[in-house]
Design an enzyme around this catalytic site. Structure first.
Site, PDB file in Angstrom:
ATOM      1  N   CYS A  91      10.038   2.983  -0.515  1.00 47.57           N
ATOM      2  CA  CYS A  91      11.141   2.138  -0.035  1.00 47.57           C
ATOM      3  C   CYS A  91      12.485   2.479  -0.674  1.00 47.57           C
ATOM      4  O   CYS A  91      13.528   1.998  -0.217  1.00 47.57           O
ATOM      5  CB  CYS A  91      10.818   0.664  -0.272  1.00 47.57           C
ATOM      6  SG  CYS A  91       9.288   0.123   0.509  1.00 47.57           S
ATOM      7  N   HIS A 361      13.757  -3.800   7.348  1.00 47.59           N
ATOM      8  CA  HIS A 361      13.346  -2.887   6.283  1.00 47.59           C
ATOM      9  C   HIS A 361      12.664  -1.628   6.822  1.00 47.59           C
ATOM     10  O   HIS A 361      11.482  -1.389   6.564  1.00 47.59           O
ATOM     11  CB  HIS A 361      12.418  -3.638   5.331  1.00 47.59           C
ATOM     12  CG  HIS A 361      11.984  -2.868   4.131  1.00 47.59           C
ATOM     13  ND1 HIS A 361      12.738  -1.869   3.551  1.00 47.59           N
ATOM     14  CD2 HIS A 361      10.825  -2.933   3.391  1.00 47.59           C
ATOM     15  CE1 HIS A 361      12.090  -1.375   2.510  1.00 47.59           C
ATOM     16  NE2 HIS A 361      10.922  -1.994   2.402  1.00 47.59           N
TER      17      HIS A 361
END
Length: 417
Positions: A91, A361
């Site tokens: 991420c 995201h």
């Protein structure tokens, strides 16, 4: 040490786009970046960093950036022979691409460098495979290590480690364990998590690029479908696709640019990385270490930060990260959110973009979308989300899982130039 400037940023809308390919998203964000930076084409770009996490699940395991830019090169929109370095850091991938571009310019090996992150995580015809996208952020060579770690941690905090499979991922369960421990140790309440989530969804409702552009009341955030107590669906980031990018340049190039470009530029004050570890749950996390390094490099203190984007894969990040970043004392994150300290107009506004839980995201693009939001704020171009007199902004972006820590954390500090 020479100054490094961000002269352009861009971000696509985040959402579920099954009909958009990686090449489509790359083209969309790159052409928007050229327009934002005032560049007719990419002729002045000397180096580029392409961030992506899971393109191999879409049959492109290698040379991802080269493939996604092949048509742009053929059309003369991106220069031939300019090196493109492919980056992956779960991420935190977008921030690692930014860090690489920053170091290229800082070192003098490039005068203009591109950072771009592109991701697709929505697989409508195969939900099981969709969730497998996120398993690579754990040790898959020796999974018994983290199984045992979480089992022992569960015994210590009196919360047995059980994968509940309620529509989330392992990460949601581990965030929930930490959130529950924070509640037991510091008196944090589920309502404080809900307050933070409601605030961030409100910010997302003001962001035309956000995946979720609707408000969520505090009561709704508390009573929404439970993912892993105390976290509900409204407190967790959604699955989605998107791309974000930034172009950075040296002082030498900056001084040659039109006044209209220079007036909108922001200066990179710090870009700091740190690796996490299998820490005790009571130890400060890796973001605390990375932030201290960034503050020292920039020569500032936490109180100098006017706004921040933090990695809220769940709303626990909005409670925990202000503590790690020095915006409040350890254990005070819940009360900080409840006091309005993290709201637009508060002491340190957090996630004015809507954060991961509302903005979305798409993992490889997330870090650069944070840079895009901070840049918009420092330029005074954030519209109804605008933080008054914003001068210095911070982005905290982390990736991968090392027990209760992130595998790697990036802190980026930008200043209005």
């Amino acid at each position: 040490m020479d100054d490094v400037y961000v002269i352009g940023t861009a971000c696509t809308a985040f959402g579920k786009f099954p009909n958009k390919s990686f090449k489509d998203l790359t083209r969309e964000v790159y052409t928007a970046l050229l327009a934002d930076s005032g560049l007719d084409d990419g002729e002045r770009i000397d180096s580029s960093w392409f961030g992506n996490v899971k393109m191999e699940m879409f049959k492109q395991p290698n040379i991802r950036g080269q493939v996604c830019f092949s048509e742009l090169v053929a059309e003369g929109l991106f220069p031939q022979y300019v090196p493109m370095i492919n980056v992956e850091g779960a991420c935190a991938t977008g921030s690692l691409a930014f860090h690489g571009a920053w170091k290229d310019v800082l070192s003098g090996t490039a005068d203009v460098s591109l950072a771009i992150g592109v991701e697709k995580t929505f697989i409508p015809d195969d939900p099981k495979r969709q969730y497998e996208l996120f398993t690579g952020g754990l040790d898959q060579m020796d999974p018994e290590v983290w199984h045992e770690y979480f089992r022992k941690a569960g015994e210590k905090i009196d919360r047995p480690f059980v994968l509940n499979g309620a529509g989330g991922t392992l990460n949601m369960d581990t965030y929930a364990m930490q959130a529950a421990y924070h509640m037991a140790k510091y008196g944090t309440t589920q309502r404080q998590f809900a307050i933070a989530a409601s605030k961030t969804h409100y910010n997302g409702s003001l962001n035309p690029l956000a995946q979720y552009q609707f408000e969520v009341s505090v009561d709704k955030a508390m009573t929404d479908r439970e993912i892993s107590f105390p976290l509900t669906r409204s407190m967790c980031a959604p699955i989605g696709d998107g791309a974000a990018a930034a172009v950075l340049c040296s002082k030498r190039v900056f001084d040659t640019l039109p006044a209209a470009v220079r007036e909108r530029a922001v200066k990179v004050r710090a870009s700091s990385l740190a690796n996490g570890k299998y820490r005790d749950i009571d130890e400060p996390g890796v973001s605390h270490v990375a932030a201290r390094h960034a503050y020292a490099f920039a020569g500032i203190e936490p109180g100098d930060i006017d706004l921040a984007e933090v990695h809220d894969a769940t709303t626990y990040g909005e409670i925990y990260q202000p503590e790690m970043l020095g915006f409040c004392e350890f254990g005070e994150g819940g009360r900080f959110a409840e006091s309005g300290g993290s709201a637009i107009g508060g002491r340190t506004p957090i996630n004015t973009s809507g954060g991961l839980i509302s903005k979305g995201h798409p993992v490889g693009a997330t870090g650069l979308s944070m840079v895009h939001e901070i840049t918009a704020q420092l330029r005074g171009e954030a519209g109804p989300r605008q933080v008054k007199d914003a001068d210095i902004g911070l982005a905290e972006n982390a990736g991968g899982t090392m027990g209760f820590d992130d595998a790697i954390c990036a802190i980026t500090i930008l200043k209005r130039a």
